[in-house]
Design a protein around this motif. Structure first.
Motif, short mmCIF file in Angstrom:
data_model
loop_
_atom_site.label_atom_id
_atom_site.label_comp_id
_atom_site.label_asym_id
_atom_site.label_seq_id
_atom_site.Cartn_x
_atom_site.Cartn_y
_atom_site.Cartn_z
N LEU A 20 -9.36 -6.71 -6.33
CA LEU A 20 -9.74 -5.46 -5.69
C LEU A 20 -10.83 -5.70 -4.65
O LEU A 20 -11.66 -6.60 -4.81
CB LEU A 20 -10.27 -4.47 -6.73
N ARG A 21 -10.85 -4.86 -3.61
CA ARG A 21 -11.88 -5.00 -2.57
C ARG A 21 -13.28 -4.75 -3.16
O ARG A 21 -14.25 -5.39 -2.80
CB ARG A 21 -11.62 -4.03 -1.42
N GLU A 22 -13.35 -3.79 -4.08
CA GLU A 22 -14.64 -3.44 -4.70
C GLU A 22 -15.13 -4.53 -5.66
O GLU A 22 -16.23 -4.43 -6.20
CB GLU A 22 -14.49 -2.12 -5.46
N GLY A 23 -14.31 -5.54 -5.86
CA GLY A 23 -14.63 -6.56 -6.87
C GLY A 23 -13.82 -6.29 -8.11
O GLY A 23 -13.41 -5.16 -8.36
N GLY A 24 -13.60 -7.31 -8.89
CA GLY A 24 -12.79 -7.15 -10.09
C GLY A 24 -11.30 -7.14 -9.77
O GLY A 24 -10.88 -7.42 -8.64
N TYR A 25 -10.52 -6.80 -10.78
CA TYR A 25 -9.05 -6.90 -10.67
C TYR A 25 -8.37 -5.63 -11.12
O TYR A 25 -8.90 -4.85 -11.92
CB TYR A 25 -8.55 -8.06 -11.55
N ILE A 26 -7.17 -5.46 -10.59
CA ILE A 26 -6.25 -4.46 -11.12
C ILE A 26 -5.01 -5.22 -11.59
O ILE A 26 -4.60 -6.19 -10.95
CB ILE A 26 -5.90 -3.39 -10.05
N LEU A 27 -4.47 -4.81 -12.72
CA LEU A 27 -3.25 -5.46 -13.22
C LEU A 27 -2.09 -4.49 -13.12
O LEU A 27 -2.26 -3.29 -13.34
CB LEU A 27 -3.41 -5.85 -14.70
N VAL A 28 -0.93 -5.02 -12.81
CA VAL A 28 0.28 -4.21 -12.92
C VAL A 28 0.99 -4.66 -14.20
O VAL A 28 1.46 -5.79 -14.30
CB VAL A 28 1.19 -4.34 -11.69
N ASP A 29 0.97 -3.77 -15.14
CA ASP A 29 1.43 -3.84 -16.53
C ASP A 29 0.36 -4.41 -17.45
O ASP A 29 -0.43 -5.30 -17.08
CB ASP A 29 2.77 -4.55 -16.68
N ALA A 30 0.35 -3.79 -18.65
CA ALA A 30 -0.68 -4.11 -19.63
C ALA A 30 -0.32 -5.38 -20.40
O ALA A 30 -1.19 -6.11 -20.85
CB ALA A 30 -0.82 -2.94 -20.60
N THR A 153 -3.63 5.04 -4.86
CA THR A 153 -3.84 3.89 -3.97
C THR A 153 -5.09 3.13 -4.37
O THR A 153 -6.09 3.72 -4.80
CB THR A 153 -3.99 4.32 -2.49
N PHE A 154 -5.01 1.83 -4.22
CA PHE A 154 -6.11 0.94 -4.59
C PHE A 154 -6.33 -0.04 -3.45
O PHE A 154 -5.39 -0.71 -3.01
CB PHE A 154 -5.78 0.18 -5.88
N ALA A 155 -7.57 -0.11 -2.97
CA ALA A 155 -7.90 -1.04 -1.89
C ALA A 155 -8.02 -2.44 -2.47
O ALA A 155 -8.82 -2.68 -3.37
CB ALA A 155 -9.20 -0.62 -1.23
N LEU A 156 -7.20 -3.34 -1.92
CA LEU A 156 -7.20 -4.72 -2.42
C LEU A 156 -8.08 -5.59 -1.54
O LEU A 156 -8.43 -5.23 -0.41
CB LEU A 156 -5.78 -5.27 -2.43
N ALA A 157 -8.43 -6.75 -2.05
CA ALA A 157 -9.16 -7.73 -1.26
C ALA A 157 -8.34 -8.04 -0.01
O ALA A 157 -7.11 -7.93 -0.02
CB ALA A 157 -9.37 -9.00 -2.09
N ARG A 163 -0.07 0.72 -3.57
CA ARG A 163 0.29 2.14 -3.66
C ARG A 163 1.27 2.34 -4.80
O ARG A 163 2.26 1.63 -4.90
CB ARG A 163 0.91 2.55 -2.32
N LEU A 164 0.98 3.31 -5.66
CA LEU A 164 1.85 3.59 -6.80
C LEU A 164 2.84 4.69 -6.41
O LEU A 164 2.45 5.71 -5.84
CB LEU A 164 1.02 4.03 -8.01
N GLY A 173 8.63 8.13 -17.08
CA GLY A 173 7.34 7.85 -16.45
C GLY A 173 7.30 6.51 -15.73
O GLY A 173 6.24 5.89 -15.63
N HIS A 174 8.44 6.06 -15.21
CA HIS A 174 8.45 4.77 -14.51
C HIS A 174 7.82 4.90 -13.13
O HIS A 174 8.00 5.90 -12.43
CB HIS A 174 9.89 4.27 -14.37
N LEU A 175 7.07 3.87 -12.73
CA LEU A 175 6.54 3.82 -11.36
C LEU A 175 6.60 2.38 -10.88
O LEU A 175 6.72 1.44 -11.66
CB LEU A 175 5.11 4.38 -11.29
N VAL A 176 6.53 2.23 -9.56
CA VAL A 176 6.44 0.90 -8.96
C VAL A 176 5.14 0.84 -8.16
O VAL A 176 4.54 1.86 -7.84
CB VAL A 176 7.64 0.59 -8.03
N ALA A 177 4.69 -0.38 -7.89
CA ALA A 177 3.47 -0.58 -7.11
C ALA A 177 3.85 -1.36 -5.85
O ALA A 177 4.46 -2.43 -5.94
CB ALA A 177 2.44 -1.35 -7.94
N PHE A 178 3.49 -0.81 -4.70
CA PHE A 178 3.94 -1.36 -3.42
C PHE A 178 2.75 -1.74 -2.56
O PHE A 178 1.78 -0.98 -2.44
CB PHE A 178 4.78 -0.29 -2.70
N VAL A 179 2.79 -2.96 -2.00
CA VAL A 179 1.75 -3.38 -1.07
C VAL A 179 2.28 -3.13 0.34
O VAL A 179 3.17 -3.84 0.81
CB VAL A 179 1.40 -4.88 -1.25
#
Ligand SMILES: [Zn+2]
Length: 334
Positions: A20-30, A153-157, A163-164, A173-179
């Protein structure tokens, strides 16, 4: 330039981490929860994360592509680590219900197969095939959940954006994540590299607790019509690379999408042809006409796809359905 070569493997499942741009990470799927032959899934995940360069405490958010045990099993664990769990509203009841919801839905699914004429030996084979007692699914606290429609939306590094996008079908409740900048798409189970994903038999009301006994009295959610529309919407994004929930990244997404569309166009024709004689048939009889040699869990799986196409025909008012002797039968509406 592909940017997400980092992946965490847990059995056949993938977890896709993004800085993530703010630092740290986002994961797609747990990730899934359970014993992976001598190592706990969580420990395997932490070890691989360390190899990539982050620890669980660096994870700010975990996107759950959909409410299935192998994608959401570790959501509660991530919540306990302080991560926000981002999921579509329609996935929330399953995430909160955890294993109880999984089990209730499984029972409702078996009951539904019977209602569509599935013989008992195939129902039993299906029950066995679908029993994943080795997996756990702890209830995720509702206060840890964030609505993917509100935080989409999540700002990435490096200035990219994740974008979800809601893509109901494989589950409600299915979603995809798109860069947007690279065209990479985390597809969850909407598109998979080696198989056409199942539309399943889905009972949101059962999961939500309307019938946790699994009596099957909550209505089934017709999943294939929205699934086909969701894949059409994914195609319109023109993804350049698919990062699936299972298997390897797909470098030629257009071909994969084409396979999905062709598969279902052919199956739709086959189901219509099977009904052409005018006789009212149950989903089992149609599946047998299409796949005379299939037995056991495989004929039950084929039935699930047939039921999906009967849902499509029903949505277009091309068939009518009536219950005869406790079995649902379909006939073309002429
Ligand atoms: Zn799934």
């Amino acid at each position: 330039m592909p940017t997400s070569s980092n992946v965490i493997h847990l059995a056949s499942n993938n977890v896709w981490p993004f800085a993530l741009r703010e630092g740290g990470y986002i994961l797609v799927d747990a990730g899934l929860d359970g014993d992976l032959g001598g190592i706990e899934a969580w420990d395997a995940l932490v070890e691989q994360a360390r190899g990539i360069g982050f620890a669980p405490s660096d994870v700010r958010a975990v996107v759950v592509t959909h409410e299935h045990i192998d994608h959401a099993g570790l959501a509660a664990r991530w919540a306990a680590e302080g991560a926000h769990i981002v999921a579509a509203r329609a996935a929330w009841p399953a995430l909160v219900a955890g294993y109880a919801g999984y089990w209730a839905q499984r029972n409702a699914r078996l009951e539904e197969l019977r209602r569509h004429g599935c013989p008992e030996d195939a129902v039993e084979a299906m029950a066995e095939a679908g029993t994943r007692l080795d997996l756990r699914w702890e209830s995720c606290p509702a206060h840890a959940l964030e609505d993917a429609a509100e935080r989409s939306t999540f700002a990435l590094a490096d200035g990219r954006t994740l974008r979800l996008i809601a893509t109901s079908g494989h589950t409600p409740g299915h979603l995809v994540a798109f860069v947007d900048e690279t065209g990479e798409l985390c597809s969850g189970d909407a598109l998979l590299p080696t198989t056409i994903p199942t539309p399943g038999l889905q009972f949101p009301g059962v999961i939500a607790g309307a019938g946790l006994s699994g009596s099957g009295d909550a209505p089934r959610w017709p999943s294939l019509p929205p699934f086909l529309a969701s894949v059409e919407a994914i195609a319109a994004l023109r993804p350049t690379r698919i990062l699936p929930g299972h298997g390897d990244a797909v470098e030629a997404p257009a071909r994969l999408i084409e396979q999905f569309v062709t598969h279902h166009a052919r199956r739709a024709r086959q189901v219509r042809d099977a009904l052409a004689s005018g006789e009212a048939l149950c989903a089992h009889e149609i599946a047998r006409a299409l796949f005379p040699r299939l037995t056991g869990a495989r004929i039950a799986q084929a039935m699930i796809e047939v039921i999906g196409h009967l849902d499509c025909l029903e949505a277009d008012r091309l068939v009518r359905c009536e219950s005869a002797g406790g079995v649902l039968r379909y006939a073309l509406d002429s």
